[in-house]
Design a protein around this motif. Sequence first.
Motif, PDB file in Angstrom:
ATOM      1  N   TRP A 161       0.826  -1.202   0.000  1.00 28.88           N
ATOM      2  CA  TRP A 161       0.000   0.000   0.000  1.00 28.88           C
ATOM      3  C   TRP A 161       0.867   1.262   0.000  1.00 28.88           C
ATOM      4  O   TRP A 161       0.523   2.248  -0.632  1.00 28.88           O
ATOM      5  CB  TRP A 161      -0.901  -0.029   1.244  1.00 28.88           C
ATOM      6  N   SER A 162       2.003   1.228   0.701  1.00 26.58           N
ATOM      7  CA  SER A 162       2.787   2.452   0.878  1.00 26.58           C
ATOM      8  C   SER A 162       3.961   2.587  -0.095  1.00 26.58           C
ATOM      9  O   SER A 162       4.361   3.699  -0.415  1.00 26.58           O
ATOM     10  CB  SER A 162       3.295   2.563   2.314  1.00 26.58           C
ATOM     11  N   TYR A 163       4.550   1.497  -0.552  1.00 26.57           N
ATOM     12  CA  TYR A 163       5.705   1.574  -1.452  1.00 26.57           C
ATOM     13  C   TYR A 163       5.217   1.598  -2.899  1.00 26.57           C
ATOM     14  O   TYR A 163       5.296   0.604  -3.619  1.00 26.57           O
ATOM     15  CB  TYR A 163       6.666   0.415  -1.213  1.00 26.57           C
ATOM     16  N   THR A 164       4.714   2.747  -3.323  1.00 26.19           N
ATOM     17  CA  THR A 164       4.114   2.870  -4.647  1.00 26.19           C
ATOM     18  C   THR A 164       5.032   3.554  -5.659  1.00 26.19           C
ATOM     19  O   THR A 164       4.688   3.639  -6.829  1.00 26.19           O
ATOM     20  CB  THR A 164       2.796   3.658  -4.557  1.00 26.19           C
ATOM     21  N   ALA A 165       6.173   4.045  -5.224  1.00 22.22           N
ATOM     22  CA  ALA A 165       7.141   4.666  -6.138  1.00 22.22           C
ATOM     23  C   ALA A 165       8.154   3.602  -6.581  1.00 22.22           C
ATOM     24  O   ALA A 165       8.174   2.485  -6.060  1.00 22.22           O
ATOM     25  CB  ALA A 165       7.862   5.817  -5.441  1.00 22.22           C
ATOM     26  N   LEU A 193      18.550  -2.633 -11.117  1.00 19.28           N
ATOM     27  CA  LEU A 193      17.426  -3.402 -10.587  1.00 19.28           C
ATOM     28  C   LEU A 193      16.368  -2.420 -10.103  1.00 19.28           C
ATOM     29  O   LEU A 193      16.682  -1.484  -9.355  1.00 19.28           O
ATOM     30  CB  LEU A 193      17.902  -4.287  -9.429  1.00 19.28           C
ATOM     31  N   LEU A 194      15.133  -2.627 -10.498  1.00 24.95           N
ATOM     32  CA  LEU A 194      14.026  -1.767 -10.098  1.00 24.95           C
ATOM     33  C   LEU A 194      13.433  -2.284  -8.791  1.00 24.95           C
ATOM     34  O   LEU A 194      13.180  -3.486  -8.648  1.00 24.95           O
ATOM     35  CB  LEU A 194      12.963  -1.773 -11.201  1.00 24.95           C
ATOM     36  N   ILE A 195      13.237  -1.379  -7.806  1.00 31.26           N
ATOM     37  CA  ILE A 195      12.654  -1.758  -6.516  1.00 31.26           C
ATOM     38  C   ILE A 195      11.459  -0.860  -6.204  1.00 31.26           C
ATOM     39  O   ILE A 195      11.395   0.285  -6.636  1.00 31.26           O
ATOM     40  CB  ILE A 195      13.682  -1.696  -5.367  1.00 31.26           C
ATOM     41  N   ALA A 196      10.502  -1.398  -5.443  1.00 32.54           N
ATOM     42  CA  ALA A 196       9.357  -0.622  -4.961  1.00 32.54           C
ATOM     43  C   ALA A 196       9.789   0.143  -3.715  1.00 32.54           C
ATOM     44  O   ALA A 196      10.530  -0.386  -2.871  1.00 32.54           O
ATOM     45  CB  ALA A 196       8.196  -1.553  -4.630  1.00 32.54           C
ATOM     46  N   ASN A 198      18.910  11.866  -0.082  1.00 33.47           N
ATOM     47  CA  ASN A 198      17.596  11.231  -0.151  1.00 33.47           C
ATOM     48  C   ASN A 198      17.514  10.080   0.840  1.00 33.47           C
ATOM     49  O   ASN A 198      18.516   9.409   1.101  1.00 33.47           O
ATOM     50  CB  ASN A 198      17.317  10.677  -1.556  1.00 33.47           C
ATOM     51  N   THR A 199      16.323   9.863   1.354  1.00 27.53           N
ATOM     52  CA  THR A 199      16.030   8.681   2.158  1.00 27.53           C
ATOM     53  C   THR A 199      14.980   7.887   1.402  1.00 27.53           C
ATOM     54  O   THR A 199      13.938   8.429   1.030  1.00 27.53           O
ATOM     55  CB  THR A 199      15.498   9.055   3.550  1.00 27.53           C
ATOM     56  N   VAL A 200      15.261   6.618   1.153  1.00 23.41           N
ATOM     57  CA  VAL A 200      14.355   5.747   0.414  1.00 23.41           C
ATOM     58  C   VAL A 200      13.935   4.619   1.344  1.00 23.41           C
ATOM     59  O   VAL A 200      14.785   3.942   1.921  1.00 23.41           O
ATOM     60  CB  VAL A 200      15.054   5.174  -0.847  1.00 23.41           C
TER      61      VAL A 200
END
Length: 115
Positions: free
Chosen positions: A7-11, A34-37, A59-61
């Motif tokens: 629900w929250s990791y949409t980027a 590598l692409l991550i959510a 940035n904080t991811v």
Amino acid sequence: MSSLAGWSYTAQATIWKRSSVTNDYGDPSFDAPLLIACDYQGGLSKRLGDIGGEKVVKNTVWTEYALADTGDYLLIGASTNPDPIAAGADEVMQAIRYADTFERTADDYAILTGG
């Protein structure tokens, strides 16, 4: 992925893991992107003082991706560029692990990048 993370990791973010292979000059090479959510927050990129510049968090991811390490590169957004520097990625300074408090499915991580 926990239901809360879904629900929250949409980027999306792209991460390049540092490889153990170096070139003739000792420069590191990187694995394929590598692409991550994730979700993210921007911050400062550099602070100048009397004796020069100092790296600070850019940035904080937040993500469930568990394999980020110092020296890897991360870009907010999707990229297929094999070169993280050319893609505009920032170096990972630290990855901090947090418990999955509610579901105990997968821990969460804050990946801090420096500018």
